[in-house]
Design an enzyme around this catalytic site. Sequence first.
Site, PDB file in Angstrom:
ATOM      1  N   SER A  22      76.644   8.866  33.206  1.00 36.42           N
ATOM      2  CA  SER A  22      78.016   9.322  33.464  1.00 36.42           C
ATOM      3  C   SER A  22      78.713   9.472  32.118  1.00 36.42           C
ATOM      4  O   SER A  22      78.403   8.726  31.172  1.00 36.42           O
ATOM      5  CB  SER A  22      78.766   8.292  34.303  1.00 36.42           C
ATOM      6  OG  SER A  22      80.161   8.571  34.302  1.00 36.42           O
ATOM      7  N   TYR A  67      81.297   0.046  36.399  1.00 37.10           N
ATOM      8  CA  TYR A  67      80.564   1.318  36.490  1.00 37.10           C
ATOM      9  C   TYR A  67      80.231   1.842  35.092  1.00 37.10           C
ATOM     10  O   TYR A  67      79.085   2.203  34.806  1.00 37.10           O
ATOM     11  CB  TYR A  67      81.417   2.319  37.263  1.00 37.10           C
ATOM     12  CG  TYR A  67      80.790   3.679  37.442  1.00 37.10           C
ATOM     13  CD1 TYR A  67      79.827   3.893  38.428  1.00 37.10           C
ATOM     14  CD2 TYR A  67      81.162   4.757  36.638  1.00 37.10           C
ATOM     15  CE1 TYR A  67      79.263   5.150  38.602  1.00 37.10           C
ATOM     16  CE2 TYR A  67      80.598   6.008  36.807  1.00 37.10           C
ATOM     17  CZ  TYR A  67      79.654   6.208  37.793  1.00 37.10           C
ATOM     18  OH  TYR A  67      79.087   7.442  37.961  1.00 37.10           O
TER      19      TYR A  67
HETATM   20  N1  LIG Z   1      80.188  12.575  41.383  1.00 39.43           N
HETATM   21  C1  LIG Z   1      80.613  12.317  40.150  1.00 39.43           C
HETATM   22  O1  LIG Z   1      81.751  12.667  39.794  1.00 39.43           O
HETATM   23  C2  LIG Z   1      79.692  11.644  39.159  1.00 39.43           C
HETATM   24  C3  LIG Z   1      80.088  11.617  37.821  1.00 39.43           C
HETATM   25  C4  LIG Z   1      79.262  11.006  36.881  1.00 39.43           C
HETATM   26  C5  LIG Z   1      78.058  10.444  37.274  1.00 39.43           C
HETATM   27  N2  LIG Z   1      77.694  10.486  38.599  1.00 39.43           N
HETATM   28  C6  LIG Z   1      76.410   9.861  38.936  1.00 39.43           C
HETATM   29  O2  LIG Z   1      75.574  10.818  39.551  1.00 39.43           O
HETATM   30  C7  LIG Z   1      74.655  10.158  40.432  1.00 39.43           C
HETATM   31  C8  LIG Z   1      74.739  10.812  41.801  1.00 39.43           C
HETATM   32  O3  LIG Z   1      76.049  10.592  42.308  1.00 39.43           O
HETATM   33  P1  LIG Z   1      76.724  11.488  43.454  1.00 39.43           P
HETATM   34  O4  LIG Z   1      78.040  11.921  42.962  1.00 39.43           O
HETATM   35  O5  LIG Z   1      75.745  12.486  43.964  1.00 39.43           O
HETATM   36  O6  LIG Z   1      77.012  10.331  44.510  1.00 39.43           O
HETATM   37  P2  LIG Z   1      76.579  10.156  46.027  1.00 39.43           P
HETATM   38  O7  LIG Z   1      77.325   8.959  46.481  1.00 39.43           O
HETATM   39  O8  LIG Z   1      76.730  11.458  46.753  1.00 39.43           O
HETATM   40  O9  LIG Z   1      75.015   9.840  45.904  1.00 39.43           O
HETATM   41  C9  LIG Z   1      74.508   8.621  45.462  1.00 39.43           C
HETATM   42  C10 LIG Z   1      73.256   8.332  46.273  1.00 39.43           C
HETATM   43  O10 LIG Z   1      72.659   7.110  45.793  1.00 39.43           O
HETATM   44  C11 LIG Z   1      72.143   6.443  46.906  1.00 39.43           C
HETATM   45  N3  LIG Z   1      71.961   5.001  46.633  1.00 39.43           N
HETATM   46  C12 LIG Z   1      72.920   4.067  46.463  1.00 39.43           C
HETATM   47  N4  LIG Z   1      72.357   2.856  46.302  1.00 39.43           N
HETATM   48  C13 LIG Z   1      71.013   3.046  46.341  1.00 39.43           C
HETATM   49  C14 LIG Z   1      69.887   2.179  46.234  1.00 39.43           C
HETATM   50  N5  LIG Z   1      70.036   0.851  46.079  1.00 39.43           N
HETATM   51  N6  LIG Z   1      68.646   2.707  46.305  1.00 39.43           N
HETATM   52  C15 LIG Z   1      68.486   4.050  46.501  1.00 39.43           C
HETATM   53  N7  LIG Z   1      69.508   4.913  46.638  1.00 39.43           N
HETATM   54  C16 LIG Z   1      70.759   4.409  46.551  1.00 39.43           C
HETATM   55  C17 LIG Z   1      73.174   6.665  48.001  1.00 39.43           C
HETATM   56  O11 LIG Z   1      72.626   6.422  49.301  1.00 39.43           O
HETATM   57  C18 LIG Z   1      73.558   8.124  47.770  1.00 39.43           C
HETATM   58  O12 LIG Z   1      72.778   9.007  48.554  1.00 39.43           O
HETATM   59  C19 LIG Z   1      75.090   8.685  40.460  1.00 39.43           C
HETATM   60  O13 LIG Z   1      74.259   7.946  39.607  1.00 39.43           O
HETATM   61  C20 LIG Z   1      76.507   8.733  39.942  1.00 39.43           C
HETATM   62  O14 LIG Z   1      76.880   7.510  39.361  1.00 39.43           O
HETATM   63  C21 LIG Z   1      78.479  11.076  39.539  1.00 39.43           C
END
Ligand SMILES: NC(=O)c1ccc[n+]([C@@H]2O[C@H](COP(=O)([O-])OP(=O)(O)OC[C@H]3O[C@@H](n4cnc5c(N)ncnc54)[C@H](O)[C@@H]3O)[C@@H](O)[C@H]2O)c1
Length: 259
Positions: free
Chosen positions: A133, A146
Amino acid sequence: MSARVALVTGAAGGIGAAVADALAARGYVVVAGDLDGPATPVRPAGAVVPVRLDVTDEADVVRLVRWVEDEVGPIEVLVNAAGVLRPGVVTESSLADWQAVLAVNATGVYLVSREVARCLSSRRRGAIVTVASNAAGVPRVGMAAYAASKAAASSLTRSLGLELAPYGVRCNVVSPGSTRTPMLAALAGSVGPDDVAVLDEAAESRVVAGTPQDFRLGIPLGRLAEVQDVADAVVFLASDAARHITVHELVVDGGATLR
Ligand SMILES: NC(=O)c1ccc[n+]([C@@H]2O[C@H](COP(=O)([O-])OP(=O)(O)OC[C@H]3O[C@@H](n4cnc5c(N)ncnc54)[C@H](O)[C@@H]3O)[C@@H](O)[C@H]2O)c1
């Protein structure tokens, strides 16, 4: 020749699913691991194989990686996309909150990367991409655990890249900024029908404009990232087009953190 195999964690989520589809479109068989997946993996006709995976559970991770190697094929690409976010200021947070975030975002990346790295290094081939992130590189109000967890994931991945470089295995990081997914909707605090998090127009404008009281600058390119923006960066770093790139962090945030 058998298909190339990729493992994507968090593959039922917004970014993970986009990455899985993008890799499948490039000919990979993609094992799509997520907490939200079927306990017994089935090989469907399509190229994406959903399976339940808890990245915090060492035995589960070891079992899944072995299953993929034995039943699907040698893993060439790992994408760590599983992640959780529990917003809140430190003084009002609990140890359980801290541990839950670190368990998925840092320890989960360690466990899955370690198991897959053993396979890749023995074959002297492959790539790992961790979705961290932009919060890994800047302080964030209400996101301390986070941000710390993502800094750990980024650092771990790049150190692993150094260890695996002699084996020709590359490890890189993609650090997205605000991306249109359920996670961002939950963070932005907008709730739609049936309590499902949705990103309404006002919340989206706030994210794009920035919130000076939280020392957030906004997004210079003037829009949120779409999941495809992040998936394109991940697929590039996983591909042979990035064959001389390792231990790198690619920030995909529209300029939000000025890097
Ligand atoms: N959306 C944003 O703005 C953003 C920004 C920066 C980084 N990210 C990162 O991108 C990645 C994807 O995020 P997203 O936005 O698609 O979120 P999301 O919540 O749509 O997806 C996250 C997924 O991780 C899965 N998950 C959670 N705990 C788990 C575990 N113990 N084992 C296996 N799977 C697990 C959840 O079931 C979910 O499907 C994450 O690592 C998030 O931190 C997202």
